[in-house]
Design an enzyme around this catalytic site. Structure first.
Site, PDB file in Angstrom:
ATOM      1  CD  GLU A  35      -2.900  -1.095   2.323  1.00 35.36           C
ATOM      2  OE1 GLU A  35      -3.761  -0.219   2.166  1.00 35.36           O
ATOM      3  OE2 GLU A  35      -2.869  -1.863   3.288  1.00 35.36           O
TER       4      GLU A  35
ATOM      5  CB  ALA B  35       2.342   4.500  11.610  1.00 34.80           C
TER       6      ALA B  35
ATOM      7  CG  ASN C 247      10.330   8.734  23.273  1.00 35.19           C
ATOM      8  OD1 ASN C 247       9.468   9.528  23.663  1.00 35.19           O
ATOM      9  ND2 ASN C 247      10.850   7.811  24.065  1.00 35.19           N
ATOM     10  CB  SER C 248       5.042   9.604  21.273  1.00 35.08           C
ATOM     11  OG  SER C 248       4.999   8.897  22.501  1.00 35.08           O
TER      12      SER C 248
HETATM   13  C1  LIG Z   1       5.690   1.001  16.192  1.00 35.88           C
HETATM   14  C2  LIG Z   1       4.561   0.033  16.452  1.00 35.88           C
HETATM   15  C3  LIG Z   1       4.780  -1.249  15.688  1.00 35.88           C
HETATM   16  C4  LIG Z   1       4.560  -0.277  17.979  1.00 35.88           C
HETATM   17  O1  LIG Z   1       3.555  -1.158  18.193  1.00 35.88           O
HETATM   18  P1  LIG Z   1       3.626  -2.222  19.405  1.00 35.88           P
HETATM   19  O2  LIG Z   1       4.915  -2.941  19.360  1.00 35.88           O
HETATM   20  O3  LIG Z   1       2.368  -2.991  19.352  1.00 35.88           O
HETATM   21  O4  LIG Z   1       3.693  -1.303  20.632  1.00 35.88           O
HETATM   22  P2  LIG Z   1       2.566  -0.940  21.665  1.00 35.88           P
HETATM   23  O5  LIG Z   1       1.656   0.061  21.070  1.00 35.88           O
HETATM   24  O6  LIG Z   1       2.024  -2.198  22.250  1.00 35.88           O
HETATM   25  O7  LIG Z   1       3.447  -0.252  22.741  1.00 35.88           O
HETATM   26  C5  LIG Z   1       4.426  -0.906  23.562  1.00 35.88           C
HETATM   27  C6  LIG Z   1       4.939   0.105  24.545  1.00 35.88           C
HETATM   28  O8  LIG Z   1       5.722   1.079  23.831  1.00 35.88           O
HETATM   29  C7  LIG Z   1       5.130   2.369  23.999  1.00 35.88           C
HETATM   30  N1  LIG Z   1       5.239   3.067  22.724  1.00 35.88           N
HETATM   31  C8  LIG Z   1       4.766   2.678  21.516  1.00 35.88           C
HETATM   32  N2  LIG Z   1       5.099   3.564  20.589  1.00 35.88           N
HETATM   33  C9  LIG Z   1       5.802   4.524  21.215  1.00 35.88           C
HETATM   34  C10 LIG Z   1       6.413   5.739  20.803  1.00 35.88           C
HETATM   35  N3  LIG Z   1       6.377   6.126  19.518  1.00 35.88           N
HETATM   36  N4  LIG Z   1       7.054   6.474  21.694  1.00 35.88           N
HETATM   37  C11 LIG Z   1       7.097   6.108  22.982  1.00 35.88           C
HETATM   38  N5  LIG Z   1       6.537   4.982  23.451  1.00 35.88           N
HETATM   39  C12 LIG Z   1       5.907   4.212  22.583  1.00 35.88           C
HETATM   40  C13 LIG Z   1       3.694   2.112  24.361  1.00 35.88           C
HETATM   41  O9  LIG Z   1       3.106   3.189  25.008  1.00 35.88           O
HETATM   42  C14 LIG Z   1       3.823   0.891  25.231  1.00 35.88           C
HETATM   43  O10 LIG Z   1       4.292   1.309  26.462  1.00 35.88           O
HETATM   44  P3  LIG Z   1       4.061   0.460  27.804  1.00 35.88           P
HETATM   45  O11 LIG Z   1       4.925  -0.743  27.685  1.00 35.88           O
HETATM   46  O12 LIG Z   1       4.473   1.396  28.850  1.00 35.88           O
HETATM   47  O13 LIG Z   1       2.600   0.124  27.867  1.00 35.88           O
HETATM   48  C15 LIG Z   1       3.186   0.623  16.061  1.00 35.88           C
HETATM   49  O14 LIG Z   1       2.955   1.790  16.798  1.00 35.88           O
HETATM   50  C16 LIG Z   1       3.091   0.955  14.600  1.00 35.88           C
HETATM   51  O15 LIG Z   1       3.440   2.043  14.157  1.00 35.88           O
HETATM   52  N6  LIG Z   1       2.597  -0.003  13.770  1.00 35.88           N
HETATM   53  C17 LIG Z   1       2.456   0.198  12.339  1.00 35.88           C
HETATM   54  C18 LIG Z   1       1.040  -0.151  11.932  1.00 35.88           C
HETATM   55  C19 LIG Z   1       0.782   0.270  10.487  1.00 35.88           C
HETATM   56  O16 LIG Z   1       1.016   1.390  10.115  1.00 35.88           O
HETATM   57  N7  LIG Z   1       0.306  -0.678   9.648  1.00 35.88           N
HETATM   58  C20 LIG Z   1       0.022  -0.443   8.258  1.00 35.88           C
HETATM   59  C21 LIG Z   1      -1.403  -0.001   8.082  1.00 35.88           C
HETATM   60  S1  LIG Z   1      -1.722   0.493   6.412  1.00 35.88           S
END
Ligand SMILES: CC(C)(COP(=O)(O)OP(=O)(O)OC[C@H]1O[C@@H](n2cnc3c(N)ncnc32)[C@H](O)[C@@H]1OP(=O)(O)O)[C@@H](O)C(=O)NCCC(=O)NCCS
Length: 342
Positions: A219, A278, A317-318
């Protein structure tokens, strides 16, 4: 052993210059017996040649091919003998820099037919040999001849629809490889390598000399030269950096079972089982905080030093905005349902 062979039907402009060629059944590394027949029937003198051939030569050629047991090519030559469009027989003795439009088209066909992988065919200098054309519902039209053709169509009560103005046509007008879905066919150029099991959604794009090895959900954009490994997904609107226009000279690739999140981007090659969050664009010079499993910083390195390494999760890092890299614990499993109908 020669490099490639093809019987093509194409379009020429009013000056008799080739605009494009369709090769229905190109052959990679044709046997000597086939090339011998080309020599005797079509007066082929060796080397890389695109030979304009007439109907009577094609009939003779078809008979010789049939005697050789090349039934499919013989049938193709017989049909080509009845073509209302010009016919070319192209032999590439070697994979040298192309010197004519039919040669370039043969090379692009080899890749889209999955007979040759991207980067395995010499494509230098092809831009100069591919004319910029109007791709219309009535075929390729030389841009200098377009106004006249448009007027003529109107006079005859038709509209000439110009679908694109480009040097490359869309791949699916030439070949639809087995086991693929392409939602918007205009977004995959001839010369793309679309692996079996790949779905290209509307926002997806695949340039020439680039593509996917196997099952993938695309995509995002696969730039020229970029190859995506089996089981990797490119999220909506994501970008892989090409090397054609100021993208640097590192050839980008994505390993197996990776996920580039929506609107993410990469300017470094990724290994296997990597995820890019993302919205995060990693360029080769991006400074990255390497984190351990307790999210403690281990060191700061440039993204290029992580090129090709496996099992990495990149995120921004957000809270601080810093780009971070951790071990990717959960290698992304492809959504089975999404791929079930490939
Ligand atoms: C990066 C990514 C993979 C992380 O997902 P994940 O591994 O499931 O992570 P989670 O959301 O479960 O977060 C895990 C921990 O990291 C933290 N975290 C996640 N992203 C973070 C960020 N950018 N900055 C700081 N902390 C972050 C969460 O708050 C969570 O903290 P906790 O352990 O204290 O609860 C996800 O955010 C992402 O971007 N996925 C891509 C999806 C996508 O775009 N698909 C295609 C669709 S077309």
């Amino acid at each position: 052993m020669s490099f490639a062979f093809g019987i093509g039907i194409g379009t020429q402009n009013n000056q008799g210059e080739w605009l494009e060629v369709y090769y229905q059944q190109p052959i990679m590394t044709p046997g000597k017996d086939l090339i011998d027949v080309v020599e005797t029937a079509l007066d082929y003198k060796g080397g890389n040649q695109a030979m304009d051939v007439k109907a009577e030569q094609l009939t003779r050629f078809a008979n010789a091919l049939r005697q050789l047991g090349q039934t499919d090519q013989a049938k193709l030559a017989e049909k080509a003998a009845e073509s209302k469009r010009p016919v070319v027989v192209t032999v590439l003795a070697t994979d040298d820099t192309a010197s004519s439009t039919p040669e370039v088209y043969l090379k692009l066909h080899l890749i889209s037919h999955r007979l040759a992988k991207p980067h395995s065919v010499k494509l230098d200098g092809i831009f100069g040999l591919l004319p910029n054309l109007a791709w219309t519902n009535e075929g390729a039209v030389d841009l200098n001849e377009l106004p006249e053709r448009q007027l003529q169509a109107r006079i005859e009560g038709r509209t000439l629809e110009v679908k694109s103005v480009d040097k490359f046509p869309q791949m699916t007008d030439y070949v639809v490889p087995k086991g693929v879905r392409i939602a918007d066919t205009a977004r995959v150029r001839l010369g793309a390598y679309v692996g079996e099991g790949t779905t290209v959604m509307h926002e997806g794009f695949i340039n020439f000399n680039a593509g996917t090895e196997g099952t993938s959900m695309i995509e995002g954009r696969i730039s020229a030269g970029v190859m995506i490994g089996k089981g990797s997904d490119l999220g909506g609107g994501c970008s892989t950096m090409g090397t054609l226009s100021g993208g640097g000279n590192i050839i980008i690739s994505v390993g197996e079972n990776c996920l580039l999140g929506a609107n993410a981007g990469i300017g470094i090659p990724l290994g296997d089982r990597c995820t890019v969050e993302a919205g995060l664009y990693i360029t080769s010079g991006t400074k990255v905080n390497l984190l351990d499993d307790n999210n403690e910083q281990v060191e700061v390195i440039k993204a290029r030093d992580l090129a090709g390494k496996n099992d990495l999760l990149f995120r921004r890092n957000s809270l601080t905005g810093a780009v971070e890299c951790k071990t990717n614990k959960s290698a992304i499993e492809l959504n089975e349902e999404l791929h079930a109908n490939n």
